[in-house]
Write a protein that holds these residues in place. Structure first.
Motif, PDB file in Angstrom:
ATOM      1  N   GLU A  47       0.832  -1.208   0.000  1.00 23.47           N
ATOM      2  CA  GLU A  47       0.000   0.000   0.000  1.00 23.47           C
ATOM      3  C   GLU A  47       0.864   1.254   0.000  1.00 23.47           C
ATOM      4  O   GLU A  47       0.539   2.239  -0.684  1.00 23.47           O
ATOM      5  N   VAL A 113      -8.382   2.192   3.605  1.00 25.12           N
ATOM      6  CA  VAL A 113      -8.434   1.483   2.324  1.00 25.12           C
ATOM      7  C   VAL A 113      -9.832   0.913   2.103  1.00 25.12           C
ATOM      8  O   VAL A 113     -10.352   0.960   0.983  1.00 25.12           O
ATOM      9  N   MET A 132      -8.243  -3.519  -3.612  1.00 21.04           N
ATOM     10  CA  MET A 132      -8.123  -2.797  -2.343  1.00 21.04           C
ATOM     11  C   MET A 132      -8.749  -3.581  -1.193  1.00 21.04           C
ATOM     12  O   MET A 132      -8.192  -3.616  -0.095  1.00 21.04           O
TER      13      MET A 132
END
Length: 162
Positions: A47, A113, A132
């Motif tokens: 990420e 997220v 995601m």
């Protein structure tokens, strides 16, 4: 059964229990790194890399003269992307080392997220939404695994005040 107190500056005695990890400076035992910690660390680092790539792409778009409403607002947004990327890299490194504060930081990042992934999924961007949601959900589940909790319980070493 309790053990007698031990000074962390003294070398370990040969009477330590087998299979016990090395002692940290704050007295907590640090055993072998669980695979779940490695998995969460990789998710958080991925990420952070995605945010860094987004910041680079954003900077490239600013450099080639893409139209923006506010140039300084766009520069500020790029700075936020870079700052969050650096923060997530720090979380990944210190989670890998077993620090306690990183579990909360990683959880907050995964919740952010999720708040982006659900609308992306429901608006028709299925691949982006799943990209995601699945790692974030996996990381959230693994953050509450008992081995991750026991491994990531290290506190920062501090010097005595007096």
């Amino acid at each position: 059964m309790s053990r007698p107190p031990r000074n962390p500056t003294n070398p370990p005695s040969s009477s330590e229990e087998p299979g016990q990890g090395p002692q940290l400076s704050d007295g907590a035992a640090q055993g072998p790194r669980p695979p779940a910690v490695i998995a969460v660390t990789l998710v958080v680092a991925a990420e952070a890399t995605a945010l860094l790539l987004a910041a680079c792409w954003y900077g490239y778009q600013l450099a080639v003269g893409s139209p923006v409403l506010s140039f300084w607002g766009a520069v500020f947004t790029m700075g936020l992307l870079l700052a969050f990327s650096a923060w997530l890299y720090a979380v990944a490194v210190y989670l890998y080392r077993g620090y306690r504060w990183t579990r909360a930081a990683a959880l907050v990042a995964q919740l952010f997220v999720l708040t982006i992934g659900f609308p992306a999924l429901s608006s028709g961007l299925v691949l982006a939404g799943l990209a995601m949601l699945l790692p974030a959900a996996t990381a959230i589940v693994l953050l509450f695994h008992n081995r991750v909790i026991s491994y990531a319980s290290r506190t920062g070493g501090s010097t005595p005040a007096l």
